[in-house]
Design a protein around this motif. Structure first.
Motif, PDB file in Angstrom:
ATOM      1  N   THR A 112       0.846  -1.194   0.000  1.00 13.36           N
ATOM      2  CA  THR A 112       0.000   0.000   0.000  1.00 13.36           C
ATOM      3  C   THR A 112       0.881   1.243   0.000  1.00 13.36           C
ATOM      4  OG1 THR A 112      -0.037  -0.033   2.411  1.00 13.36           O
ATOM      5  CG2 THR A 112      -1.791  -1.234   1.269  1.00 13.36           C
ATOM      6  N   PRO A 113       0.308   2.458  -0.121  1.00 18.95           N
ATOM      7  CA  PRO A 113       1.126   3.665   0.035  1.00 18.95           C
ATOM      8  C   PRO A 113       1.820   3.717   1.399  1.00 18.95           C
ATOM      9  CG  PRO A 113      -0.942   4.217  -1.033  1.00 18.95           C
ATOM     10  CD  PRO A 113      -1.050   2.780  -0.604  1.00 18.95           C
ATOM     11  N   ASP A 114       2.923   4.458   1.442  1.00 19.41           N
ATOM     12  CA  ASP A 114       3.802   4.455   2.612  1.00 19.41           C
ATOM     13  C   ASP A 114       3.078   4.756   3.916  1.00 19.41           C
ATOM     14  OD1 ASP A 114       5.663   4.169   0.602  1.00 19.41           O
ATOM     15  OD2 ASP A 114       6.568   6.144   0.858  1.00 19.41           O
ATOM     16  N   HIS A 115       2.107   5.667   3.885  1.00 20.33           N
ATOM     17  CA  HIS A 115       1.500   6.151   5.125  1.00 20.33           C
ATOM     18  C   HIS A 115       0.669   5.098   5.834  1.00 20.33           C
ATOM     19  CE1 HIS A 115      -1.773   6.681   2.250  1.00 20.33           C
ATOM     20  NE2 HIS A 115      -2.623   6.894   3.237  1.00 20.33           N
ATOM     21  N   THR A 116       0.319   3.999   5.152  1.00 15.08           N
ATOM     22  CA  THR A 116      -0.492   2.960   5.792  1.00 15.08           C
ATOM     23  C   THR A 116       0.313   1.714   6.155  1.00 15.08           C
ATOM     24  OG1 THR A 116      -1.155   2.130   3.605  1.00 15.08           O
ATOM     25  CG2 THR A 116      -2.626   3.700   4.674  1.00 15.08           C
ATOM     26  N   HIS A 117       1.587   1.666   5.807  1.00 17.36           N
ATOM     27  CA  HIS A 117       2.386   0.473   6.074  1.00 17.36           C
ATOM     28  C   HIS A 117       2.342   0.067   7.546  1.00 17.36           C
ATOM     29  CE1 HIS A 117       5.273   0.703   2.335  1.00 17.36           C
ATOM     30  NE2 HIS A 117       3.996   0.596   2.002  1.00 17.36           N
ATOM     31  N   LEU A 137       9.914   0.680   4.754  1.00 18.40           N
ATOM     32  CA  LEU A 137       9.157  -0.057   5.758  1.00 18.40           C
ATOM     33  C   LEU A 137       8.049   0.794   6.364  1.00 18.40           C
ATOM     34  CD1 LEU A 137       8.843  -2.608   7.489  1.00 18.40           C
ATOM     35  CD2 LEU A 137      10.603  -1.673   9.019  1.00 18.40           C
ATOM     36  N   THR A 138       8.333   2.059   6.644  1.00 16.65           N
ATOM     37  CA  THR A 138       7.352   2.924   7.304  1.00 16.65           C
ATOM     38  C   THR A 138       7.419   4.338   6.753  1.00 16.65           C
ATOM     39  OG1 THR A 138       8.907   3.515   9.065  1.00 16.65           O
ATOM     40  CG2 THR A 138       7.483   1.594   9.456  1.00 16.65           C
ATOM     41  N   HIS A 139       6.511   5.148   7.225  1.00 12.53           N
ATOM     42  CA  HIS A 139       6.403   6.558   6.822  1.00 12.53           C
ATOM     43  C   HIS A 139       7.270   7.458   7.690  1.00 12.53           C
ATOM     44  CE1 HIS A 139       4.260  10.533   6.539  1.00 12.53           C
ATOM     45  NE2 HIS A 139       4.228  10.193   5.260  1.00 12.53           N
ATOM     46  N   LYS A 236       0.809   9.034  -7.580  1.00 11.47           N
ATOM     47  CA  LYS A 236       1.408  10.349  -7.346  1.00 11.47           C
ATOM     48  C   LYS A 236       1.467  10.717  -5.868  1.00 11.47           C
ATOM     49  CE  LYS A 236       0.002  12.093 -11.881  1.00 11.47           C
ATOM     50  NZ  LYS A 236      -0.592  10.834 -12.349  1.00 11.47           N
ATOM     51  N   TRP A 237       0.895   9.892  -4.992  1.00 13.12           N
ATOM     52  CA  TRP A 237       0.962  10.129  -3.556  1.00 13.12           C
ATOM     53  C   TRP A 237       2.398  10.219  -3.061  1.00 13.12           C
ATOM     54  CZ3 TRP A 237       3.726   6.193  -1.464  1.00 13.12           C
ATOM     55  CH2 TRP A 237       3.712   4.963  -2.134  1.00 13.12           C
ATOM     56  N   ARG A 238       3.347   9.648  -3.784  1.00 14.59           N
ATOM     57  CA  ARG A 238       4.748   9.625  -3.335  1.00 14.59           C
ATOM     58  C   ARG A 238       5.308  11.025  -3.108  1.00 14.59           C
ATOM     59  NH1 ARG A 238       7.039   4.771  -3.558  1.00 14.59           N
ATOM     60  NH2 ARG A 238       6.131   3.137  -4.868  1.00 14.59           N
ATOM     61  N   GLY A 239       4.769  12.012  -3.813  1.00 15.44           N
ATOM     62  CA  GLY A 239       5.317  13.361  -3.731  1.00 15.44           C
ATOM     63  C   GLY A 239       4.717  14.244  -2.665  1.00 15.44           C
ATOM     64  N   TRP A 240       3.890  13.667  -1.764  1.00 18.41           N
ATOM     65  CA  TRP A 240       3.240  14.457  -0.713  1.00 18.41           C
ATOM     66  C   TRP A 240       3.604  13.906   0.653  1.00 18.41           C
ATOM     67  CZ3 TRP A 240       0.958  18.687  -2.603  1.00 18.41           C
ATOM     68  CH2 TRP A 240       0.584  18.676  -3.952  1.00 18.41           C
ATOM     69  N   TRP A 241       4.065  14.788   1.541  1.00 14.57           N
ATOM     70  CA  TRP A 241       4.516  14.345   2.862  1.00 14.57           C
ATOM     71  C   TRP A 241       3.414  13.661   3.662  1.00 14.57           C
ATOM     72  CZ3 TRP A 241       9.353  13.856   2.863  1.00 14.57           C
ATOM     73  CH2 TRP A 241      10.241  14.816   2.387  1.00 14.57           C
ATOM     74  N   GLY A 244       3.476  10.086   1.257  1.00 11.43           N
ATOM     75  CA  GLY A 244       4.686   9.468   0.749  1.00 11.43           C
ATOM     76  C   GLY A 244       5.936   9.927   1.467  1.00 11.43           C
ATOM     77  N   THR A 245       7.070   9.502   0.948  1.00 15.58           N
ATOM     78  CA  THR A 245       8.363   9.846   1.531  1.00 15.58           C
ATOM     79  C   THR A 245       9.330  10.356   0.466  1.00 15.58           C
ATOM     80  OG1 THR A 245       8.934   7.479   1.385  1.00 15.58           O
ATOM     81  CG2 THR A 245       8.162   8.277   3.503  1.00 15.58           C
ATOM     82  N   GLY A 246       8.773  10.836  -0.658  1.00 12.39           N
ATOM     83  CA  GLY A 246       9.582  11.473  -1.679  1.00 12.39           C
ATOM     84  C   GLY A 246      10.563  10.537  -2.371  1.00 12.39           C
TER      85      GLY A 246
END
Length: 482
Positions: A112-117, A137-139, A236-241, A244-246
């Motif tokens: 899943t996206p980083d923020h839910t790991h 592993l995590t956000h 595109k979620w990767r680009g938002w703090w 994501g984690t950039g």
């Protein structure tokens, strides 16, 4: 924390049901070549089945070596290809409902996206499920520390999805370094051409209609609420703090893994970043605190280790910014990948070691002019894209603490500290952009300094505002229940 439950489905099948009748499980070779007894199959739930989740799910399924028992994705359109592949698997849009209903799940993949790991992984571990989690592993740093500790206490077989860690390239790099061929290393350069998605952009304010069937509340999960926008989902979620984690979070677990592993690194002691500015009007930089920057440069310092007698300065660059050729590398040789887009350079007393992404095609340039190469671009030396997750499956079958578990290359004991170090860079990037107004339209940036880190306490010791990025505030109902 309580210990991992011992009455799992596979334990019951293997150790109780048949032996109660005096019958042993029939060896695989007796059943015929290629036959896998049902007792050897794991029941796996795939959480996040679109994008990278598709390949993760297919790899752990491994042509029927495991049973895909359940699929969870907030967007069944995105996960459609995987759902069609396994029509008998139960479908969910909420992992909490899956865990409540699916009592026979042995193991879980989380893509899943980083923020839910972290919230999904911890929930799975508390139920005794072994976990395979995509990188990073995590956000945030706090989550990585929590999951590392929980994996030990619940006795969970874990693996982070940075598949290059199981490739032959990094094994060759370890062999070279351990032989002393380049001597002690004091300087490391790592770089990437990411981001390759919109980043360093304004937060959207329009409200397009929600995608049909998308469970947006579940997608947001523990993050702070924002309305749906295609600039967030998919990819595109990767680009938002917030989610994501950039570029550093996306590629660091692939590219920083080789020096981390080769040199035996642990927690850094200090970090400093600089960030590319964006100008739409003269002299006035854009202020975009919610969007990761288009480019950044970060320096981490590590103390000497049991494997390396010198302290190490590791410099990360993204946004297409890369280091220049060291004098020892010929001017017309690519550095890192063949196109130099991603790579690693480790500078030692006696020579330089390089590799591309996933530790592919490592090389050694020795001070005496000798060049050592290792071609892993094809044949048996190719990257085991499937082997990294299937090694985890086999370790799950054998059990926690057993040889196959101990042989995993990215269990949380390793992946946790690696992730923390990578996310330390993001802490510095976000601190760099902290500002305070000193007069109308005039700002100071107090976080543009070297930040000193106490790894044991998980704390920046010389700039307290930076510590807000060690962990996050969770949306109500989605806290990380340790």
């Amino acid at each position: 924390m309580s210990k991992k439950p011992t009455n799992s489905r596979r334990t019951f099948i293997k150790n109780t049901a048949l032996t109660s009748f005096g019958i042993s499980i029939i060896p695989r070779h007796v059943m015929g070549h290629g036959f896998i007894p049902p007792s050897d199959k794991l029941n796996i739930a795939v959480i996040g089945a679109g994008g990278k989740g598709y390949s993760d799910g297919m790899n752990v399924w491994n042509n029927g070596a495991s049973n895909i028992a359940a699929i969870c994705d907030v967007d069944w359109h995105s996960a459609g290809r995987f759902i069609e592949k396994f029509p008998k698997a139960n479908k969910y849009k909420d992992f909490r409902i899956l865990f409540d209903k699916e009592k026979d799940i042995d193991a879980v993949t989380i893509s899943t996206p980083d923020h839910t790991h972290a919230v999904i992984t911890l929930a799975a571990m508390k139920l005794g499920k072994d976990v395979y989690v995509q990188k990073p592993l995590t956000h945030n740093i706090h989550e990585a520390r929590v999951l590392t500790k929980a994996a030990r206490e619940y006795k969970i077989v874990t693996q982070m999805g940075n598949q290059g860690a199981s490739g032959k390239g990094v094994k060759k790099m370890i062999e070279w370094f351990d032989s002393g061929i380049i001597g002690a290393v004091d300087t490391v350069h790592v770089w990437t051409n990411r981001p390759v998605w919109p980043q360093g952009i304004e937060t959207p304010t329009d409200k397009p209609p929600l995608l049909d069937g998308l469970a947006w509340d579940n997608w947001i999960g523990p993050a702070q609420w924002v309305d749906y926008h295609p600039l967030y989902h998919p990819f595109k979620w990767r680009g938002w703090w917030n989610f994501g984690t950039g570029a550093l979070g996306d590629m660091g677990c692939h590219l920083i893994d080789p020096p981390f592993r080769v040199l035996g690194l642990g927690y850094p002691t200090e970090v400093e970043s600089s960030v590319g500015a964006i100008f739409k009007q003269d002299w006035v930089p854009e202020y975009l605190p919610e969007s990761c920057p288009p480019s950044s440069r970060t320096q981490l310092k590590f103390p000497a280790t049991a494997k390396n007698s010198k302290g190490i300065t590791l410099t990360w660059s993204d946004g297409g910014i890369r280091p220049f050729h060291p004098d020892l590398i010929p001017a017309d040789h690519p550095i890192g990948d063949d196109n130099s887009a991603n790579g690693v350079i480790m500078i030692g007393e006696k020579g330089i070691m390089t590799c591309g992404v996933y530790a592919r095609n490592p090389k050694v340039y020795l001070n005496n002019g000798e060049l050592l190469t290792y071609d892993d671009s094809e044949g048996e030396n190719s990257l085991p894209e499937n082997g990294h997750p299937t090694d985890w499956v086999e370790a799950c079958k054998e059990g926690y603490g057993k040889p196959k578990h101990q042989a995993l290359t990215s269990s949380f004991d390793f992946a946790g500290p690696l992730t923390e170090s990578i996310l330390m860079g993001n802490l510095a990037i976000r601190s760099y952009n902290l500002r305070r107004e000193v007069s109308p339209n005039r700002f100071e940036y107090p976080g543009r300094k070297k930040l000193l880190w106490d790894g044991d306490l998980m704390k920046i010791t010389n700039f307290d505002p930076a510590n807000q990025f060690v962990k996050r505030e969770y949306r109500e109902g989605w806290s990380l229940n340790v």
